[in-house]
Design a protein around this motif. Structure first.
Motif, mmCIF file in Angstrom:
data_model
loop_
_atom_site.group_PDB
_atom_site.id
_atom_site.type_symbol
_atom_site.label_atom_id
_atom_site.label_comp_id
_atom_site.label_asym_id
_atom_site.label_seq_id
_atom_site.Cartn_x
_atom_site.Cartn_y
_atom_site.Cartn_z
ATOM 1 N N GLU A 4 -122.627 -13.355 -64.543
ATOM 2 C CA GLU A 4 -122.774 -14.838 -63.475
ATOM 3 C C GLU A 4 -120.753 -14.327 -62.533
ATOM 4 O O GLU A 4 -121.732 -13.915 -60.595
ATOM 5 C CB GLU A 4 -122.026 -15.459 -63.619
ATOM 6 N N GLY A 5 -119.809 -14.068 -62.815
ATOM 7 C CA GLY A 5 -118.603 -14.253 -61.783
ATOM 8 C C GLY A 5 -117.398 -13.795 -62.101
ATOM 9 O O GLY A 5 -117.574 -13.705 -63.168
ATOM 10 N N LEU A 6 -116.517 -14.416 -61.050
ATOM 11 C CA LEU A 6 -115.216 -13.971 -61.524
ATOM 12 C C LEU A 6 -114.231 -14.851 -60.948
ATOM 13 O O LEU A 6 -114.742 -15.613 -60.112
ATOM 14 C CB LEU A 6 -114.606 -12.491 -61.244
ATOM 15 N N PRO A 8 -111.368 -17.475 -59.164
ATOM 16 C CA PRO A 8 -110.963 -17.202 -58.058
ATOM 17 C C PRO A 8 -109.565 -17.146 -58.662
ATOM 18 O O PRO A 8 -108.967 -17.815 -59.152
ATOM 19 C CB PRO A 8 -111.271 -17.979 -57.235
ATOM 20 N N PHE A 25 -113.930 -6.169 -59.111
ATOM 21 C CA PHE A 25 -114.746 -7.539 -58.708
ATOM 22 C C PHE A 25 -114.691 -7.290 -56.494
ATOM 23 O O PHE A 25 -115.773 -7.007 -55.883
ATOM 24 C CB PHE A 25 -113.865 -8.622 -58.742
ATOM 25 N N PRO A 45 -123.592 -17.532 -44.613
ATOM 26 C CA PRO A 45 -122.719 -19.311 -44.462
ATOM 27 C C PRO A 45 -121.287 -19.408 -45.541
ATOM 28 O O PRO A 45 -121.679 -20.482 -45.690
ATOM 29 C CB PRO A 45 -124.422 -19.865 -44.362
ATOM 30 N N TYR A 305 -113.710 -14.125 -49.351
ATOM 31 C CA TYR A 305 -115.101 -15.054 -50.141
ATOM 32 C C TYR A 305 -114.267 -15.505 -52.042
ATOM 33 O O TYR A 305 -115.099 -17.177 -52.768
ATOM 34 C CB TYR A 305 -116.080 -14.044 -50.401
ATOM 35 N N ARG B 46 -133.560 -12.303 -62.570
ATOM 36 C CA ARG B 46 -135.008 -12.321 -63.027
ATOM 37 C C ARG B 46 -136.419 -12.511 -62.030
ATOM 38 O O ARG B 46 -137.970 -12.212 -62.485
ATOM 39 C CB ARG B 46 -135.490 -14.025 -64.019
ATOM 40 N N SER B 73 -126.614 -15.457 -53.553
ATOM 41 C CA SER B 73 -124.965 -16.319 -53.777
ATOM 42 C C SER B 73 -124.198 -17.004 -51.969
ATOM 43 O O SER B 73 -123.855 -17.499 -52.430
ATOM 44 C CB SER B 73 -124.556 -14.924 -54.257
ATOM 45 N N LEU B 74 -124.399 -16.127 -51.606
ATOM 46 C CA LEU B 74 -123.482 -16.625 -49.962
ATOM 47 C C LEU B 74 -124.313 -17.479 -49.415
ATOM 48 O O LEU B 74 -124.113 -17.918 -48.453
ATOM 49 C CB LEU B 74 -123.573 -15.430 -49.039
ATOM 50 N N TYR B 75 -125.585 -17.746 -50.046
ATOM 51 C CA TYR B 75 -126.555 -19.235 -48.890
ATOM 52 C C TYR B 75 -126.294 -20.513 -50.093
ATOM 53 O O TYR B 75 -126.733 -21.615 -49.944
ATOM 54 C CB TYR B 75 -127.770 -18.698 -48.699
ATOM 55 N N LEU B 79 -121.144 -23.409 -53.945
ATOM 56 C CA LEU B 79 -119.954 -22.333 -53.373
ATOM 57 C C LEU B 79 -118.496 -23.307 -54.036
ATOM 58 O O LEU B 79 -117.900 -22.267 -54.812
ATOM 59 C CB LEU B 79 -120.093 -21.262 -52.637
ATOM 60 N N LEU B 82 -118.355 -24.051 -57.825
ATOM 61 C CA LEU B 82 -118.542 -23.098 -59.132
ATOM 62 C C LEU B 82 -117.366 -22.791 -59.420
ATOM 63 O O LEU B 82 -116.449 -22.734 -58.798
ATOM 64 C CB LEU B 82 -118.983 -21.887 -58.792
ATOM 65 N N SER B 84 -116.525 -20.308 -60.941
ATOM 66 C CA SER B 84 -116.062 -18.573 -61.052
ATOM 67 C C SER B 84 -116.627 -17.928 -58.989
ATOM 68 O O SER B 84 -117.859 -19.065 -59.370
ATOM 69 C CB SER B 84 -116.530 -18.058 -61.875
ATOM 70 N N THR B 85 -115.895 -17.042 -59.181
ATOM 71 C CA THR B 85 -117.005 -16.680 -57.768
ATOM 72 C C THR B 85 -118.177 -15.679 -57.994
ATOM 73 O O THR B 85 -118.239 -14.628 -58.790
ATOM 74 C CB THR B 85 -115.510 -15.727 -56.869
ATOM 75 N N PRO B 86 -119.020 -15.808 -57.916
ATOM 76 C CA PRO B 86 -121.148 -15.062 -58.682
ATOM 77 C C PRO B 86 -120.352 -13.345 -58.023
ATOM 78 O O PRO B 86 -119.947 -13.092 -56.486
ATOM 79 C CB PRO B 86 -121.556 -15.908 -57.505
ATOM 80 N N VAL B 87 -121.399 -11.900 -58.414
ATOM 81 C CA VAL B 87 -120.835 -11.179 -58.745
ATOM 82 C C VAL B 87 -122.102 -10.764 -57.537
ATOM 83 O O VAL B 87 -123.502 -12.087 -57.890
ATOM 84 C CB VAL B 87 -120.962 -10.314 -59.632
ATOM 85 N N LEU B 88 -122.067 -10.050 -55.807
ATOM 86 C CA LEU B 88 -122.653 -10.146 -55.413
ATOM 87 C C LEU B 88 -123.630 -8.692 -55.553
ATOM 88 O O LEU B 88 -123.615 -7.988 -56.028
ATOM 89 C CB LEU B 88 -122.396 -10.095 -53.960
ATOM 90 N N HIS B 90 -127.335 -5.867 -54.591
ATOM 91 C CA HIS B 90 -128.102 -6.002 -53.202
ATOM 92 C C HIS B 90 -128.737 -6.479 -52.658
ATOM 93 O O HIS B 90 -130.393 -5.807 -53.255
ATOM 94 C CB HIS B 90 -127.607 -4.580 -53.082
ATOM 95 N N THR B 91 -129.050 -7.787 -52.048
ATOM 96 C CA THR B 91 -129.649 -8.088 -51.109
ATOM 97 C C THR B 91 -130.668 -6.362 -50.276
ATOM 98 O O THR B 91 -130.214 -6.039 -49.401
ATOM 99 C CB THR B 91 -129.437 -8.699 -49.652
ATOM 100 N N HIS B 120 -133.393 -19.367 -46.663
ATOM 101 C CA HIS B 120 -132.605 -19.537 -45.318
ATOM 102 C C HIS B 120 -132.222 -18.134 -45.267
ATOM 103 O O HIS B 120 -132.370 -17.622 -44.315
ATOM 104 C CB HIS B 120 -131.362 -20.353 -45.534
ATOM 105 N N GLU B 121 -131.828 -17.599 -46.024
ATOM 106 C CA GLU B 121 -131.330 -16.035 -46.289
ATOM 107 C C GLU B 121 -132.905 -15.370 -45.246
ATOM 108 O O GLU B 121 -132.493 -14.365 -44.836
ATOM 109 C CB GLU B 121 -131.246 -15.728 -47.892
#
Lengths: 318, 184
Positions: A4-6, A8, A25, A45, A305, B46, B73-75, B79, B82, B84-88, B90-91, B120-121
């Motif tokens: 899910e993530g790392l 910050p 990351f 955004p 980010y 999924r 994630s960026l939308y 944020l 959370l 942790s910062t989500p792993v992005l 590839h859109t 939105h995205e």
């Protein structure tokens, strides 16, 4: 890093304090940001409503603009705190300035300063996330990240590759931060430069060469030219710029050798044509210099980010 | 923080999911017979798998269905909160969505916030003529006025329950599970 993530951090002050997971990351995250640049809407955004302030005590149009574009593309509001025109010239101390910025509810401060350690000092006194955009001879972490990202684009398996850094190693925070990140990624680094500008072997350098012949025999995959910092050349480290070019610069003849060996070329910019690099060498087809500029925006987006204001135990008074 | 005590109930097994995917595919086909969609777009993780499976199920009537992926994630609107910062991821939308009929896929719809972010995205890529939503499970408890167009399974759940869809491709197992926090 989980699926899910790392977690910050609050600040990005140098490369040393990042662990490999955090570096990976940031490099991984920069990829999707770079893909944004080819869309018609290049903006997301993620930092909407956040304030990013650039605070540059040393002039640098390129790095500042790169951070500004990065922040804009994340939808943050960006303001440049014009240092030379502000009360800094009236003798306001840096920490007074930081208090002012704090009162302005700034979320991120991007700072460049001629003295090592100032961004770290600022970070301890503010809730805002601090991003070091270069301090003295100490560090330039986003440059290091963009260099590593650029290297990975041409060599996805970067471990075991060889990078030769050429120029004024002694006064270069770029050489310092970039060699540290490359080391952490398993890339071998050697340096080439005038004896007066190359420090005694550091653990991050395999070899310190003093001529191109020996350096190229080491078979580097990338030659990384540093900018000759004309403004720091008051002390005479080498006799003249033309002599520097002849002995250490990337002359047309040396570009030809790079071309034959398929060696890539990098440079942090801005270049001094005719000093560290010949005019024609700017057109070298394996030059990654423009790619570095573009990647700079992507890694700075990744850094903004990832960082989170007020979250870190190292964050001082938060 | 202690891990909550969770009890787990299997709502759909592998065969159950296959059946539901077939039903979902035929209801999409039925509704779009006169105006087939230009593309399926799956929301990571999924939703992408679900979109692929529906594409596979409909490859006879629609052999050239395009597939896109969306990382929202960026939308997200949360944020800041959370851990942790989500792993992005590839859109990837390698086609023009301007004026196109698009079906968006996610495995579960819950509060509706993920879909809000996805809309939105998507709109940043262009102006589709129509966007519809297909989900495997609608578990209710909406926080936004967003409803799916195609639903395979509706579950009446409370905020104390969790719905987990597991796909072989992502999780090495297959099933829809209802998890209940029994300590509350």
């Amino acid at each position: 890093m989980t699926e899910e993530g790392l977690k910050p951090r609050k600040d990005l002050l140098d490369i040393e304090s990042l662990d490999l997971e955090e570096i990976e990351f940031l490099l991984k995250t920069a990829g999707p940001f770079k893909e944004l640049f080819s869309r018609s809407v290049k903006k997301v955004p993620a930092l909407r409503g956040k304030t990013v302030l650039t605070l540059f005590y040393e002039p640098s149009t390129r790095t500042r603009t790169s951070f500004e574009i990065a922040a804009n593309r994340l939808s943050a509001d960006v303001t440049n705190f014009g240092v030379s025109t502000s009360s800094v010239v009236k003798g306001e101390s840096i920490l007074d300035t930081v208090d002012t910025l704090q009162a302005m509810r700034t979320d991120y401060i991007v700072i460049r300063h001629g003295d090592s350690g100032i961004p770290g000092l600022v970070a301890k006194h503010t809730r805002a996330s601090v991003l070091n955009a270069g301090d003295g001879y100490h560090a330039h972490p986003t440059q290091a990240l963009l260099d590593a990202f650029t290297l990975r684009e041409v060599y996805p398996e970067s471990a075991g590759k060889r990078v030769l850094i050429v120029g004024d190693i002694l006064h270069s925070r770029v050489a310092r931060s970039t060699s540290i990140i490359l080391n952490k990624l398993g890339v071998e680094v050697s340096v080439l430069g005038p004896g007066s500008l190359v420090p005694p072997a550091r653990h991050t350098f395999m070899h310190a060469f003093t001529n191109w012949g020996d350096a190229l025999d080491w078979q580097p995959h990338v030659v990384y030219l540093l900018r000759v910092q004309l403004e720091r050349q008051q002390e005479q480290f080498f006799p003249s710029l033309s002599e520097y070019h002849g002995v250490y610069g990337l002359t047309n003849r040396r570009v030809e050798i790079l071309r034959q060996k398929g060696i890539y070329l990098m440079h942090p910019g801005p270049v001094n044509r005719g000093v560290e690099i010949a005019d024609d060498a700017m057109k070298y087809e394996r030059s990654l210099i423009n790619q570095q500029v573009e990647n700079g925006i992507a890694v700075r987006m990744a850094a903004l980010y990832w960082l989170r204001p007020g979250t870190d135990e190292r964050g001082g008074d938060s | 923080m202690n891990q909550p005590e969770l009890t787990q109930e299997c709502v759909l097994d592998e065969a159950g999911i296959s059946g539901k995917i077939r039903e979902l595919a035929s209801s999409i086909l039925e509704a779009c017979r006169d105006d087939p969609p230009a593309a399926f777009i799956g929301i990571y993780t999924r939703g992408v798998t679900l979109a692929q499976r529906i594409q596979e199920a409909l490859k006879e009537p629609w052999p050239d269905m395009q597939l896109g992926t969306l990382d929202i994630s960026l939308y997200r609107d949360d944020l800041d909160n959370l851990g942790s910062t989500p792993v992005l991821r590839h859109t990837d939308i390698p086609f023009d969505i301007e004026g196109a009929r698009i079906i968006l896929f996610d495995e579960v719809i819950f509060t509706g916030r993920t879909i809000r972010a996805a809309l939105h995205e998507l709109i940043d890529f262009g102006r589709p003529s129509r966007i519809e939503l297909a989900v495997l499970v609608d578990r209710g408890n909406r926080e936004l006025p967003i409803q799916p167009d195609y639903v395979a399974l509706t579950l009446d759940t409370t905020m104390r329950e969790y719905v987990k869809v597991r796909f072989q491709e992502n999780d090495d197992k297959e099933g829809v599970f209802l998890l209940r926090d029994s300590s509350k």
